[in-house]
Structures are given as C-alpha cells and as structure tokens.
Motif scaffolding. Structure first.
Motif, mmCIF file in Angstrom:
data_model
loop_
_atom_site.group_PDB
_atom_site.id
_atom_site.type_symbol
_atom_site.label_atom_id
_atom_site.label_comp_id
_atom_site.label_asym_id
_atom_site.label_seq_id
_atom_site.Cartn_x
_atom_site.Cartn_y
_atom_site.Cartn_z
ATOM 1 N N VAL A 152 0.830 -1.205 0.000
ATOM 2 C CA VAL A 152 0.000 0.000 0.000
ATOM 3 C C VAL A 152 0.864 1.255 0.000
ATOM 4 C CG1 VAL A 152 -1.758 1.281 1.282
ATOM 5 C CG2 VAL A 152 -1.870 -1.213 1.178
ATOM 6 N N ALA A 153 1.989 1.222 0.742
ATOM 7 C CA ALA A 153 2.852 2.399 0.832
ATOM 8 C C ALA A 153 3.473 2.772 -0.513
ATOM 9 C CB ALA A 153 3.950 2.160 1.865
ATOM 10 N N LEU A 154 3.591 1.808 -1.430
ATOM 11 C CA LEU A 154 4.144 2.102 -2.752
ATOM 12 C C LEU A 154 3.228 3.009 -3.555
ATOM 13 C CD1 LEU A 154 5.489 -1.442 -3.754
ATOM 14 C CD2 LEU A 154 6.790 0.495 -2.850
ATOM 15 N N PHE A 155 1.919 2.929 -3.285
ATOM 16 C CA PHE A 155 0.952 3.699 -4.070
ATOM 17 C C PHE A 155 0.320 4.842 -3.281
ATOM 18 C CE2 PHE A 155 1.084 -0.629 -5.720
ATOM 19 C CZ PHE A 155 1.334 -0.396 -7.063
ATOM 20 N N ALA A 156 0.360 4.753 -1.963
ATOM 21 C CA ALA A 156 -0.230 5.811 -1.141
ATOM 22 C C ALA A 156 0.577 5.933 0.142
ATOM 23 C CB ALA A 156 -1.698 5.504 -0.840
ATOM 24 N N SER A 157 1.632 6.738 0.109
ATOM 25 C CA SER A 157 2.473 6.932 1.285
ATOM 26 C C SER A 157 1.822 7.987 2.187
ATOM 27 C CB SER A 157 3.877 7.379 0.869
ATOM 28 O OG SER A 157 4.689 7.576 2.009
ATOM 29 N N VAL A 158 1.323 7.546 3.314
ATOM 30 C CA VAL A 158 0.602 8.424 4.225
ATOM 31 C C VAL A 158 1.203 8.286 5.620
ATOM 32 C CG1 VAL A 158 -1.626 8.998 5.264
ATOM 33 C CG2 VAL A 158 -1.529 8.201 2.897
ATOM 34 N N ARG A 159 1.420 9.398 6.287
ATOM 35 C CA ARG A 159 1.892 9.391 7.671
ATOM 36 C C ARG A 159 1.139 10.468 8.432
ATOM 37 N NH1 ARG A 159 6.182 7.854 10.987
ATOM 38 N NH2 ARG A 159 6.699 9.345 12.628
ATOM 39 N N LEU A 160 0.488 10.082 9.506
ATOM 40 C CA LEU A 160 -0.271 10.991 10.340
ATOM 41 C C LEU A 160 0.292 10.955 11.756
ATOM 42 C CD1 LEU A 160 -3.871 9.846 9.280
ATOM 43 C CD2 LEU A 160 -2.408 11.518 8.148
ATOM 44 N N SER A 161 0.203 12.072 12.455
ATOM 45 C CA SER A 161 0.686 12.090 13.836
ATOM 46 C C SER A 161 -0.214 12.964 14.692
ATOM 47 C CB SER A 161 2.131 12.591 13.907
ATOM 48 O OG SER A 161 2.207 13.950 13.533
#
Length: 326
Positions: A152-161
C-alpha cells in the motif's frame, strides 16, 4: 496469471485510495463542515418505563460524567518523550493473571503500543500505528503515529501524527494542547482551564467543561475511570470540532487476539482476553469503539473508527510494552 493478479490488486488499491485520505473520515473532518459550537446541556433523563402489576418500575440509571480536574499551572511546557528504559514486554493473549481493580487508578509511567491498521469488513492491513506516552511528575505527553506499510505504501504513502500533552490530576488526564498533523494541514486545540475555554484551530473559543478530552487522550483517560456505570459522558475535541460523546460501557467482553505461544506450543496461538468495550455513535453512521484489556492495566488494545459513509478503520495491538507491569 500471477502477475495479472498482482497488477489487478495494485490497480484496485489505487482506485480505492485515490482522492481521499487512507484513514477513516472519522479521523479527518469533512472539508465542508464548520466548527460546531455546542451548548452544554444536562444529559437527557431516561424515560420512565411503564409499571407492571407484578413489578415496580425500575430506577433510572444516571449517566456518569467525567470527574472534575484540578486547576492547572498555566503555560507549562510539555515534556519530551524519552526512550523507555527497561520496559516490560507483555505478549497479547497471555494467560489471565486476575481481574483489574476498580479502585482509583494511575497511568503507567511510560509505555509504547504497536498496532496493525486495517480497512473494511475484510480487515485488509494497510499500515501500522504506534502509541507512546510518558508521565513526569504531574505532566503527561501522548504521541500517536500512523503510516502506510508494504504494498500500500508504494501507491499511497501516508503518515499521520497526533500529540496530546497536559497535566495529571486527581481526575486523570487534563489536556492543555492537542495537535493533529495531516497532509491537508494541522488541526489543533488549546485548553485554557483557568479561563474555562477551549480554542480550536480556526480561532473560535468555546466553553470548556470539566473532564473534557481530545481524541487521543480519551483512550487513556478511559483506563483510569471506574467504568462501573452503563454510560460515560464527556466532551471531546478533534481540533476542528468539540462535541459531547456518550459512550456505552460493557464489561467482561471477550476479545480474540493472536498471542505468543507458551512453552511446548509452536508459533502464535489465538487466545481470548477479557475487556471493557466502550462504544459511541454520533451523527449518521459515524462512531468509535475501544476495547480495554482488563489484565493490561485497561490499556486500549483495539480501536475501531467508523466514518459517516460507513467505512471502517481498525487498530489492533500487536505489541504492548510499559513500565510497572507485575
């Protein structure tokens, strides 16, 4: 054929994730929605049941409200979370060691929890989350991060904090600042307990009742409450909204988890642990649920968000480390 299947799966993920946040809409507010100013009214009294000939009418059960916190020290700086020294690793699904006491409780001095993050009814794993906290004297800091992993990270790299900091009081956690960093900006809330007001990210100031929490601190505040009533009512902010949540409480709810094997067993095994289950349903289908492990200091080992479209995001603890475990 195998490559065709992989390509199909990747395309499916792209269309699934394109144009929206990977995480639940409950975590992010609708871009078109405005901040909701709330009039603080007493909780509605339950309707009296019709009396029966053979039985007296049952007594109405009052809604438990959050305990009143003490007056804070203004403008105090929140401590920085430091590396946990010699934490005790607690495998999920370990044999029960007894029922947690319902007496006054305290948050463990420091800890870290790792979760797998899944989407939808099929629980498709899309990432992982980490919660970490530290308590130093009368101050606390809570941090949460969520990010996509694997394919999934290859197509939608998302990071929330998210970060919540404030004071520890006789009533538990008393937030002073809340920050929610997202790809579309930062949501925030500042709690002015001395003035009795909360300021949201757009600058609006609203009345601040005792016991109010943010959407991160509330999970750990739950672990400090007695939880001996059928409902718990408190005001909660996301940084954009400030609303009254009424959680329904169920005790001794079994939860199936994958845990480390005991001596003589191979690989992971599935076990059942006892939990408190708290659930809230808001406008439309929107809601949140949390399962607190009774034998792990009532820490939140499972969290489920449901957005207003019915989409579901679930966090399931895979590792729990904290100080003070017997």
């Amino acid at each position: 054929m195998r490559w065709a299947f992989v390509l199909s799966l990747c395309l499916h993920l792209i269309f699934l994730l394109a144009g929206r946040d990977l995480w639940s809409d409950w975590l992010t507010d609708d871009a078109e929605s405005e901040v909701m100013a709330v009039r603080l009214l007493p909780p509605p009294q339950p309707a009296k049941p019709m009396p029966k000939v053979s039985k007296p009418a049952p007594r109405a059960v009052p809604v438990r409200t959050a305990p009143s916190p003490a007056t804070p020290v203004p403008d105090a700086q929140a401590p920085v979370i430091e590396t946990i020294s010699d934490p005790v690793a607690v495998p999920l699904g370990a044999p029960a060691s007894g029922v947690a006491s319902l007496a006054a409780r305290a948050l463990p001095p420091s800890g870290r929890m790792r979760f797998s993050v899944s989407k939808g009814e099929q629980a498709f794993v899309v990432g992982e989350a980490v919660h970490a906290w530290a308590v130093e004297e009368d101050r606390y800091t809570l941090q949460s991060t969520m990010e996509t992993t694997g394919l999934v990270a290859l197509f939608a790299s998302v990071r929330l904090s998210q970060v919540s900091s404030g004071r520890m009081t006789e009533g538990g956690l008393q937030p002073e600042t809340f920050r929610d960093n997202r790809k579309d900006g930062q949501y925030r809330a500042d709690f002015d307990w001395a003035a009795g007001q909360i300021e949201l990210g757009n600058g609006s100031r609203l009345p601040l009742p005792a016991g109010a929490q943010d959407v991160l601190s509330m999970f750990y505040q739950f672990s400090l409450y007695p939880l001996d009533e059928p409902e718990l009512s408190l005001m909660v902010t996301t940084g954009r909204k400030f609303e009254r949540y009424v959680f329904r409480i169920e005790a001794d709810v079994p939860l199936r988890v994958r845990g480390q094997s005991e001596e003589g067993e191979e690989g992971e095994v599935e076990r059942v642990i006892a939990t408190y289950h708290l659930s809230y349903r808001g406008r439309d289908a929107e809601g949140v649920e949390v399962w607190l492990a009774r034998d792990l200091d009532r820490l939140p080992v499972k969290i489920r968000y449901v957005d207003r479209k019915g989409g579901m995001t679930e966090l399931l603890a895979t590792e729990v480390n904290y100080q003070g475990q017997p």
